[in-house]
Design a protein around this motif. Structure first.
Motif, PDB file in Angstrom:
ATOM      1  N   LYS A 449       0.819  -1.215   0.000  1.00 21.72           N
ATOM      2  CA  LYS A 449       0.000   0.000   0.000  1.00 21.72           C
ATOM      3  C   LYS A 449       0.852   1.263   0.000  1.00 21.72           C
ATOM      4  O   LYS A 449       0.315   2.376   0.066  1.00 21.72           O
ATOM      5  CB  LYS A 449      -0.935   0.004   1.212  1.00 21.72           C
ATOM      6  N   GLY A 450       2.175   1.082  -0.018  1.00 27.30           N
ATOM      7  CA  GLY A 450       3.069   2.238  -0.052  1.00 27.30           C
ATOM      8  C   GLY A 450       3.082   3.038   1.235  1.00 27.30           C
ATOM      9  O   GLY A 450       3.321   4.246   1.221  1.00 27.30           O
ATOM     10  N   ILE A 451       2.837   2.371   2.364  1.00 25.97           N
ATOM     11  CA  ILE A 451       2.788   3.051   3.656  1.00 25.97           C
ATOM     12  C   ILE A 451       4.135   2.898   4.364  1.00 25.97           C
ATOM     13  O   ILE A 451       4.592   1.775   4.585  1.00 25.97           O
ATOM     14  CB  ILE A 451       1.659   2.477   4.537  1.00 25.97           C
ATOM     15  N   PRO A 452       4.795   3.993   4.720  1.00 18.17           N
ATOM     16  CA  PRO A 452       6.075   3.884   5.432  1.00 18.17           C
ATOM     17  C   PRO A 452       5.872   3.337   6.842  1.00 18.17           C
ATOM     18  O   PRO A 452       4.797   3.486   7.432  1.00 18.17           O
ATOM     19  CB  PRO A 452       6.588   5.324   5.462  1.00 18.17           C
ATOM     20  N   TYR A 453       6.907   2.713   7.393  1.00 24.49           N
ATOM     21  CA  TYR A 453       6.812   2.136   8.729  1.00 24.49           C
ATOM     22  C   TYR A 453       8.191   2.082   9.375  1.00 24.49           C
ATOM     23  O   TYR A 453       9.221   2.151   8.699  1.00 24.49           O
ATOM     24  CB  TYR A 453       6.220   0.721   8.659  1.00 24.49           C
TER      25      TYR A 453
END
Length: 646
Positions: A449-453
């Motif tokens: 989903k292209g979500i940074p973490y």
């Protein structure tokens, strides 16, 4: 270059020759191209004091006071100055530990009586004297056994206990004036490097966090590189204090606690219970529209089940147990066991999966009294708990669906967020292979989903890794609420299975997840996020009708009845008080709308709504006012919630 010189490489790649034995501070001063205020440095990647002498070729990098590491060093050094001041003013005080923490520092002391506000003011004044004296901060090293004897002679039993737990044969100290503290460092070169600090508060704290140990006095403080940073932070603290959910909970009559009932147990008053009901109704609707099934499990489960799940061995200290008819039971701290038993109650096919079980389940956890904090840390709470059982090939889609669910709901409440992945803790169950599969699934879903973490090593649940969603509130504070845990282990322990397309038995994967998390904690966060001024759809009282004189009481009552029939949560204030007093009280209660009813409104058979921000609206009918509120509710919840949610 001669033998009396060394070659220094700076972080930007520049090289320069310096005399052998020069201090790091002198090197940085000579090679500095910026206006950075350095408090420490790195030599070949290792953090050191600025007074460290450099004898060989090295890569040297300054650590500025406005960097994360530099600010921590500055605050840790300020904690030492505070401890020095306490020892000067209270010679009998025994010092424990004093680390830098997020936004500041603290130091624990064993003293004969609790510190007062007047004591903090005296300590601050003494700290300013120490800072003005620019006392040199010197590092020393000593054999551990010798250090134990030194602190025994000083009567500092807490330092002795710390030293006895160390394994290193050599330990380091820092000294300024007559004050000596056990510390790894690094520290500032002299006390004058501290430019802006403030002591914030004092609280009790058990030595090493163990309630069986001595109760110490903990002084909290903060420090910044400059006065502007300190001023900004103190303004933030003042605003946070205004928003404190414990104070607002009392002022708005939402909830309370009672020693007669027991610590960590929330008593919901009518308005607080209504907000909770609205949240729970909203949640049930949102889960049903996403294909979840509502379930309810018991509070007590046999201890044998908790042993089978691994909770007894890995989570027992957080649980309560009781005995009925000579049979041991555990009070549930989680809802997952009942949900697995529901799944196992009949044969499942691959066509049945995924199965999503949702429960607003009330759980109990044994929290130490010292960490209880209003609604944010309690012993009894209700989770919006769900467990999804699916095939491995469905895992990525299900995790991403949960992420979408979280993002959509948090947007309704106005929260931004950050995400973290917490990996296997030391105390855990399951195989390395299952943990790797679970961790990879969580990472793959976020990256898909292209979500940074961020990765938080060793912070996962004992049965599986997790995604933690950190909410950012109106003051940019972080709150842990939503979480997604991936679990290959408990389905194995409870022998869960499904019949696959090949006709054979296969093992499902289980996702544990919450969206809001604990309802109590989320409500506490909401109160502070909104400063008690809930949006119309969530406000326990959406409007209050205020009469000017007794002559309008009958009409006002009819208006309220009509509005209630239309779904508006409205109260009537017909007390024999001055109008200004009643309006002011409604404002203090943060009611979204005030309906002032005088002779003009009675004659026109209408109302003139006044928003809590002071905007006065035109005369309208009760029907039109209800339409206005319905529109406002729908707009703020993206069409999800109207007036008739309850």
């Amino acid at each position: 270059m001669n033998s009396q010189e060394i070659q220094v490489t700076f972080s930007d790649g520049r090289q320069q020759a310096f005399p052998r034995g020069i201090s790091v501070q002198e090197i940085l001063k000579a090679g500095q191209k910026s206006k950075a205020n350095f408090v420490a440095a790195r030599i070949d990647g290792q953090m050191v004091d600025l007074v460290r002498r450099v004898e060989t070729d090295a890569v040297v990098e300054g650590i500025s006071s406005d960097s994360g590491e530099g600010l921590e060093i500055l605050r840790h050094s300020t904690a030492h100055i505070m401890a020095q001041a306490v020892k000067m003013l209270f010679p009998e005080a025994k010092v424990a530990i004093g680390p830098a923490i997020e936004n500041g520092f603290y130091y624990d002391f064993d003293v004969d009586r609790p510190f007062t506000q007047e004591d903090l003011e005296r300590i601050e004044a003494k700290m300013k004297e120490i800072i003005a004296a620019r006392q040199a901060v010197q590092r020393r090293e000593m054999a551990r056994e010798e250090a134990i004897r030194f602190f025994q002679e000083q009567g500092e039993q807490y330092k002795v206990e710390l030293l006895e737990s160390f394994e290193d044969p050599t330990v380091s100290f820092y000294q300024q004036g007559d004050f000596v503290d056990l510390c790894r460092g690094p520290h500032i070169p002299d006390t004058g490097f501290v430019k802006a600090f403030k002591l914030i508060s004092v609280a009790g704290a058990y030595w090493r966090g163990d309630e069986h140990n001595a109760m110490l006095q903990r002084i909290y403080g903060t420090a910044f590189p400059d006065r502007d940073g300190l001023k900004k932070y103190l303004n933030f603290l003042a605003e946070a204090q205004k928003r404190d959910h414990r104070r607002l909970g009392k002022e708005l009559d939402l909830f309370s606690f009672s020693d007669e009932i027991g610590a960590g147990m929330v008593i919901y008053h009518p308005k607080g219970a209504l907000i909770r009901h609205i949240l729970e109704t909203f949640e049930k609707k949102e889960h049903l529209r996403r294909g979840y099934h509502l379930v309810v499990g018991p509070t007590l489960l046999k201890t044998d089940l908790w042993k089978r799940s691994g909770h007894f061995d890995n989570y027992r200290e957080n649980m309560y147990f009781t005995e009925i008819d000579e049979q041991s039971y555990g009070v549930k701290p989680m809802n997952c066991l009942s949900h697995m038993l529901i799944y196992r109650s009949k044969i499942r096919s691959y066509r049945d999966l995924p199965l999503r079980y949702f429960e607003l389940g009330t759980v109990h956890r044994h929290e130490k009294s010292g960490v209880l904090h209003g609604l944010l840390r309690v012993r009894q709470f209700t989770q919006d708990d769900a467990h999804i059982l699916c095939m491995p090939e469905q895992l990525n889609r299900e995790i991403q669906n949960i992420i979408d669910f979280v993002i959509e709901v948090m947007g309704i409440f106005g929260f931004e967020y950050e995400m973290e992945i917490s990996t296997r803790p030391q105390k855990s169950i399951g195989t390395d292979e299952d943990w790797d599969r679970a961790t990879d699934a969580l990472i793959g879903a976020l990256e898909g989903k292209g979500i940074p973490y961020e990765i938080c090593q060793g912070e996962g649940a004992f049965y599986g890794p997790k995604i933690d969603v950190k909410l950012k509130d109106a003051l940019d504070r972080r709150w842990q609420c939503a979480t997604i845990q991936c679990d290959f282990t408990l389905p194995e322990r409870f022998d869960l299975s499904y019949i696959g397309v090949d006709g054979n038995r296969h093992r499902p994967v289980m996702l544990h997840r919450v969206i809001l998390g604990a309802i109590e904690r989320f409500l506490g966060v909401l109160i502070e996020h909104y400063a008690g001024a809930f949006p119309v759809w969530l406000a326990p009282v959406q409007a209050v009708a205020v009469t000017v004189t007794d002559a309008q009481v009958e009409f006002a009552g009819k208006v309220c009845d009509a509005l209630r029939d239309l779904g508006v949560r409205v109260d009537l204030d017909d007390r024999n008080e001055k109008l200004g007093y009643k309006i002011r009280e409604a404002q203090l209660q943060k009611v979204p709308y005030m309906l002032v009813i005088g002779d003009r409104e009675v004659a026109a058979e209408g109302i003139c709504p006044r928003r809590r921000d002071g905007v006065q609206m035109e005369l309208m009918s009760a029907q039109d006012f209800a339409v206005l509120l319905e529109k406002e509710c729908r707009e703020s919840t993206k069409g999800r919630v109207g007036l008739n949610i309850i």
